[in-house]
Design a protein around this motif. Structure first.
Motif, short mmCIF file in Angstrom:
data_model
loop_
_atom_site.label_atom_id
_atom_site.label_comp_id
_atom_site.label_asym_id
_atom_site.label_seq_id
_atom_site.Cartn_x
_atom_site.Cartn_y
_atom_site.Cartn_z
N ASP A 27 0.85 -1.18 0.00
CA ASP A 27 0.00 0.00 0.00
C ASP A 27 0.89 1.24 0.00
OD1 ASP A 27 0.93 0.22 2.61
OD2 ASP A 27 -1.03 0.33 3.53
N PHE A 28 0.27 2.41 -0.04
CA PHE A 28 1.06 3.64 -0.04
C PHE A 28 0.36 4.71 0.78
CE2 PHE A 28 -1.74 4.23 -3.75
CZ PHE A 28 -2.24 5.51 -3.51
N GLY A 29 1.15 5.69 1.18
CA GLY A 29 0.63 6.86 1.87
C GLY A 29 1.45 8.08 1.48
N ARG A 30 0.97 9.23 1.86
CA ARG A 30 1.65 10.48 1.52
C ARG A 30 2.57 10.92 2.64
NH1 ARG A 30 -3.27 10.04 -0.81
NH2 ARG A 30 -3.72 11.16 -2.75
N LEU A 31 3.71 11.49 2.26
CA LEU A 31 4.59 12.18 3.20
C LEU A 31 4.36 13.68 3.05
CD1 LEU A 31 7.94 10.27 2.49
CD2 LEU A 31 6.24 9.76 4.25
#
Length: 275
Positions: free
Chosen positions: A84-88
């Motif tokens: 999965d991914f997320g924002r920095l």
């Protein structure tokens, strides 16, 4: 002509509000999977996007992306077969060795990773490892401080994706290394707490190679309409098991070929809170 306003799905809005309240109050919340269709990862990403919009409205900017669930064991635990991914964002970035206030990340844990800093955009429908290598300016060692707004880390894949892939803070090393000088697959990692090892691993633990994880992210973000851009930092995923964090901890990650980076935590939050 009247401007069209996109109204989020009510379930997505309720999940976002639950997570945002936990962030603002510092009190972990119940899981959000009860608010969303079972196993609906698209709805979870919609929650993440809505929270990102709120962050941008507060004046924060996206500085890059983090990749999670790169371990086959963790994927199996959460019932998925993909990362999965997320924002920095700029408010998550912490300088090497600077103090991270204890109340900055709810239920903090930490893991060591390889960070890539991009020099060129990645906009192809399908990318190769060579594309990622050409686009990368340099690599850095990183400590990602993951956190969960959800009480007791009681998370499913839907929960962690909605919660920005459990992103909390990140610390980058300060000695940039070109990829040509590295063998990231075999690069060993040790994460120490006050000089004692608490996690070990290597680049192969991250989808077989950190660059494989970066290719996955590049392809995924193009499909979603917001490709990786020059200047983005990409946290490619954990090289070993995450470790718990206690007030006053000093963690140092060393990765072969990349050097070291330190994450230092404050002893208490406001009014002596040590959650």
């Amino acid at each position: 002509m009247r401007e069209t306003v996109n109204t989020p799905d009510p379930a997505v809005a309720r999940a976002a509000e639950r997570l945002d309240t936990a962030r603002r109050t510092g009190v972990p919340c119940d899981p959000v999977r009860d608010l969303l269709p079972p196993g609906d990862l698209a709805a979870a990403y919609a929650v993440q996007t809505l929270l990102a919009d709120r962050s941008r409205a507060e004046g924060h900017r996206v500085t890059g992306w983090k990749i999670g669930l790169t371990s086959a064991a963790v994927q199996a635990q959460l019932g998925v077969d993909t990362p999965d991914f997320g924002r920095l964002t700029d408010d998550m970035a912490v300088s090497d060795g600077a103090e991270i206030p204890w109340d900055a990340v709810l239920q903090a844990r930490a893991e060591a990773e390889v960070a890539l800093v991009l020099e060129h955009d990645l906009t192809h429908d399908r990318h190769t490892v060579a594309d990622v290598i050409r686009a990368t300016a340099f690599a850095l060692p990183a400590v990602e401080v993951v956190g969960s707004r959800i009480r007791d880390w009681d998370i499913s894949a839907v929960d962690t994706i909605a919660d920005n892939a459990s992103a909390g803070a990140y610390v980058l090393g300060t000695r940039p290394v070109p990829l040509g000088a590295l063998d990231l697959r075999t690069a060993g990692m040790v994460l120490e707490r006050h000089g004692e090892p608490v996690s070990t691993g290597a680049g192969a633990a991250c989808l077989g190679h950190p660059l494989h994880a970066a290719v996955w992210l590049a392809d995924t973000l193009v499909r979603l309409g917001h490709p990786l851009r020059a200047g983005d930092t990409v946290l490619t995923g954990a090289l070993g098991p995450m470790t718990t964090v206690e007030p006053g901890d000093v963690l140092e990650a060393r990765i072969d070929g990349l050097g070291s980076v330190r994450a230092r935590f404050g002893r208490t939050g406001p009014e002596g809170d040590t959650r």
